[in-house]
Design a protein around this motif. Structure first.
Motif, PDB file in Angstrom:
ATOM      1  N   GLU A 159       0.831  -1.206   0.000  1.00  0.00           N
ATOM      2  CA  GLU A 159       0.000   0.000   0.000  1.00  0.00           C
ATOM      3  C   GLU A 159       0.863   1.253   0.000  1.00  0.00           C
ATOM      4  OE1 GLU A 159      -2.752  -0.199   3.225  1.00  0.00           O
ATOM      5  OE2 GLU A 159      -3.925  -1.846   2.334  1.00  0.00           O
ATOM      6  N   ALA A 160       1.924   1.256   0.793  1.00  0.00           N
ATOM      7  CA  ALA A 160       2.776   2.438   0.883  1.00  0.00           C
ATOM      8  C   ALA A 160       3.446   2.756  -0.455  1.00  0.00           C
ATOM      9  CB  ALA A 160       3.831   2.234   1.966  1.00  0.00           C
ATOM     10  N   GLU A 161       3.916   1.718  -1.148  1.00  0.00           N
ATOM     11  CA  GLU A 161       4.613   1.945  -2.420  1.00  0.00           C
ATOM     12  C   GLU A 161       3.653   2.470  -3.485  1.00  0.00           C
ATOM     13  OE1 GLU A 161       8.218  -1.329  -2.343  1.00  0.00           O
ATOM     14  OE2 GLU A 161       6.149  -2.054  -2.348  1.00  0.00           O
ATOM     15  N   LEU A 162       2.452   1.903  -3.572  1.00  0.00           N
ATOM     16  CA  LEU A 162       1.489   2.396  -4.558  1.00  0.00           C
ATOM     17  C   LEU A 162       1.015   3.794  -4.196  1.00  0.00           C
ATOM     18  CD1 LEU A 162      -0.702  -0.688  -5.521  1.00  0.00           C
ATOM     19  CD2 LEU A 162       1.297   0.257  -6.674  1.00  0.00           C
ATOM     20  N   ALA A 163       0.860   4.073  -2.908  1.00  0.00           N
ATOM     21  CA  ALA A 163       0.445   5.416  -2.491  1.00  0.00           C
ATOM     22  C   ALA A 163       1.480   6.460  -2.901  1.00  0.00           C
ATOM     23  CB  ALA A 163       0.227   5.450  -0.985  1.00  0.00           C
ATOM     24  N   ASP A 164       2.761   6.128  -2.741  1.00  0.00           N
ATOM     25  CA  ASP A 164       3.815   7.068  -3.133  1.00  0.00           C
ATOM     26  C   ASP A 164       3.799   7.326  -4.636  1.00  0.00           C
ATOM     27  OD1 ASP A 164       4.674   7.367  -0.538  1.00  0.00           O
ATOM     28  OD2 ASP A 164       6.375   5.980  -0.717  1.00  0.00           O
ATOM     29  N   ILE A 165       3.568   6.292  -5.418  1.00  0.00           N
ATOM     30  CA  ILE A 165       3.498   6.456  -6.875  1.00  0.00           C
ATOM     31  C   ILE A 165       2.324   7.354  -7.250  1.00  0.00           C
ATOM     32  CG2 ILE A 165       3.051   5.243  -9.051  1.00  0.00           C
ATOM     33  CD1 ILE A 165       4.617   2.858  -7.881  1.00  0.00           C
ATOM     34  N   ILE A 166       1.171   7.122  -6.640  1.00  0.00           N
ATOM     35  CA  ILE A 166      -0.017   7.933  -6.926  1.00  0.00           C
ATOM     36  C   ILE A 166       0.217   9.384  -6.529  1.00  0.00           C
ATOM     37  CG2 ILE A 166      -2.430   8.301  -6.276  1.00  0.00           C
ATOM     38  CD1 ILE A 166      -2.614   5.194  -6.012  1.00  0.00           C
ATOM     39  N   ASP A 167       0.840   9.599  -5.377  1.00  0.00           N
ATOM     40  CA  ASP A 167       1.103  10.963  -4.918  1.00  0.00           C
ATOM     41  C   ASP A 167       2.016  11.702  -5.903  1.00  0.00           C
ATOM     42  OD1 ASP A 167      -0.415  10.369  -2.705  1.00  0.00           O
ATOM     43  OD2 ASP A 167       1.304  10.053  -1.376  1.00  0.00           O
ATOM     44  N   PHE A 168       3.039  10.999  -6.400  1.00  0.00           N
ATOM     45  CA  PHE A 168       3.932  11.637  -7.378  1.00  0.00           C
ATOM     46  C   PHE A 168       3.171  11.960  -8.660  1.00  0.00           C
ATOM     47  CE2 PHE A 168       6.805  11.503 -11.008  1.00  0.00           C
ATOM     48  CZ  PHE A 168       7.797  12.399 -10.623  1.00  0.00           C
ATOM     49  N   ALA A 169       2.371  11.018  -9.143  1.00  0.00           N
ATOM     50  CA  ALA A 169       1.608  11.240 -10.371  1.00  0.00           C
ATOM     51  C   ALA A 169       0.661  12.426 -10.219  1.00  0.00           C
ATOM     52  CB  ALA A 169       0.827   9.988 -10.736  1.00  0.00           C
ATOM     53  N   ALA A 170       0.061  12.554  -9.049  1.00  0.00           N
ATOM     54  CA  ALA A 170      -0.892  13.651  -8.811  1.00  0.00           C
ATOM     55  C   ALA A 170      -0.224  15.010  -8.838  1.00  0.00           C
ATOM     56  CB  ALA A 170      -1.599  13.436  -7.475  1.00  0.00           C
ATOM     57  N   SER A 171       1.096  15.044  -8.656  1.00  0.00           N
ATOM     58  CA  SER A 171       1.813  16.331  -8.670  1.00  0.00           C
ATOM     59  C   SER A 171       2.121  16.815 -10.083  1.00  0.00           C
ATOM     60  CB  SER A 171       3.120  16.205  -7.878  1.00  0.00           C
ATOM     61  OG  SER A 171       4.080  15.409  -8.599  1.00  0.00           O
ATOM     62  N   LEU A 172       1.866  15.987 -11.092  1.00  0.00           N
ATOM     63  CA  LEU A 172       2.159  16.330 -12.483  1.00  0.00           C
ATOM     64  C   LEU A 172       0.915  16.933 -13.132  1.00  0.00           C
ATOM     65  CD1 LEU A 172       4.037  13.025 -13.413  1.00  0.00           C
ATOM     66  CD2 LEU A 172       5.063  15.182 -12.633  1.00  0.00           C
ATOM     67  N   GLU A 173       1.003  18.181 -13.572  1.00  0.00           N
ATOM     68  CA  GLU A 173      -0.202  18.894 -13.996  1.00  0.00           C
ATOM     69  C   GLU A 173      -0.910  18.309 -15.206  1.00  0.00           C
ATOM     70  OE1 GLU A 173       3.091  22.045 -14.812  1.00  0.00           O
ATOM     71  OE2 GLU A 173       2.970  20.149 -13.699  1.00  0.00           O
ATOM     72  N   SER A 174      -0.206  17.607 -16.068  1.00  0.00           N
ATOM     73  CA  SER A 174      -0.856  17.051 -17.258  1.00  0.00           C
ATOM     74  C   SER A 174      -1.218  15.578 -17.091  1.00  0.00           C
ATOM     75  CB  SER A 174       0.045  17.231 -18.483  1.00  0.00           C
ATOM     76  OG  SER A 174       1.341  16.729 -18.242  1.00  0.00           O
ATOM     77  N   CYS A 175      -1.162  15.078 -15.862  1.00  0.00           N
ATOM     78  CA  CYS A 175      -1.519  13.685 -15.580  1.00  0.00           C
ATOM     79  C   CYS A 175      -2.767  13.632 -14.720  1.00  0.00           C
ATOM     80  CB  CYS A 175      -0.365  12.970 -14.872  1.00  0.00           C
ATOM     81  SG  CYS A 175      -0.739  11.255 -14.420  1.00  0.00           S
TER      82      CYS A 175
END
Length: 269
Positions: free
Chosen positions: A198-214
């Motif tokens: 859960e922690a690893e997928l959460a970190d990936i999602i958090d990074f993706a959410a920081s990208l304005e065109s994603c």
């Protein structure tokens, strides 16, 4: 672990399916000094097998027990082939996806073809691991409508151990691409023992959410469809021998993404 390991190399690859090899046939041995005939099969010395020998083996094997993967094509021929499906693109709203291997290893070619496709009204997408020099990404970016880009982890050390690649380079490319890309879809192969917490997928999602065109993430549960290809290439298969079976983890990832109003997580087959 990729399902198409033959696409790792920019050169031709030789696949061998021992089940189809004819006893006493010497067709391959006659043209390739790196192949030795035994009573029941052949032995391939892949340490001495070179590009010229592989090319010489094209269409030699009568049963296709030996097959050569990869072919060269001129840019004009590729464009003509792609444009044959223009009515389908127009009707479906689809287009052309550059894939591989890693298409950005040939960024000049991708840019040239994508430019021509846009000129003729065809949408473009690209599948990429983003582990390339930034100049390759930057060159191609104006001519790509959708980036289908892998982000496998956010921990540099674990990524290095599993892939021998630089996560720093990948994340930097994402951050530079985000302001200029039309659309980024991040794809996450969820692999047992690598990024299936859960922690690893959460970190990936958090990074993706920081990208304005994603605003979209595709979770790709690990499967074993590529195991046989590794056998044909005489390559070791180092990942799990069973598919991922953890629906609760995938459900958690989808729920975690709901804190970001713009982000949607989709589980792909």
């Amino acid at each position: 672990m990729v399902s198409e390991p033959e696409s790792r190399s920019p050169k031709h690859s030789l696949l061998f399916d021992e089940r189809s090899c004819l006893e006493q046939c010497t067709s391959c041995v006659d043209v390739c000094p790196s192949i030795e005939r035994t009573k029941d099969t052949i032995i391939i010395n892949r340490q001495t097998l070179d590009e010229a020998q592989i090319i010489a083996l094209q269409n030699v094997c009568p049963t296709q027990a030996l097959s050569v993967c990869g072919e060269e094509a001129k840019e004009g021929i590729l464009i003509d082939t792609l444009m044959k499906d223009k009515p389908f693109y127009d009707q479906s709203g689809g287009g052309v996806t550059f894939s591989g291997g890693e298409p950005l290893m040939q960024s000049n070619l991708v840019t040239s073809i994508a430019t021509e496709l846009h000129r003729q009204g065809v949408n473009t997408a690209i599948e990429t691991c983003m582990h390339v020099p930034w100049k390759n990404v930057e060159q191609t970016a104006p001519h790509i409508d959708c980036w289908l880009a892998d982000l496998k982890h956010t921990n540099e050390q674990k990524f290095l151990e599993w892939t021998q690649g630089s996560l720093k380079r990948i994340k930097a490319n994402f951050q530079k691409l985000a302001p200029i890309a039309k659309r980024i879809v991040i794809r996450v192969p969820v692999v047992p023992g690598f990024n299936d917490t859960e922690a690893e997928l959460a970190d990936i999602i958090d990074f993706a959410a920081s990208l304005e065109s994603c605003n979209e993430i595709h979770l790709l549960p690990y499967h074993t469809l590529g195991i046989n290809k590794y056998r044909l290439l005489d390559m070791p298969y180092l990942c799990a021998d069973k598919p991922l079976n953890n629906p609760e983890l995938l459900e958690y990832a989808q729920q975690h993404a709901k804190q970001y109003s713009h982000m949607n997580v989709i589980v792909r087959g």
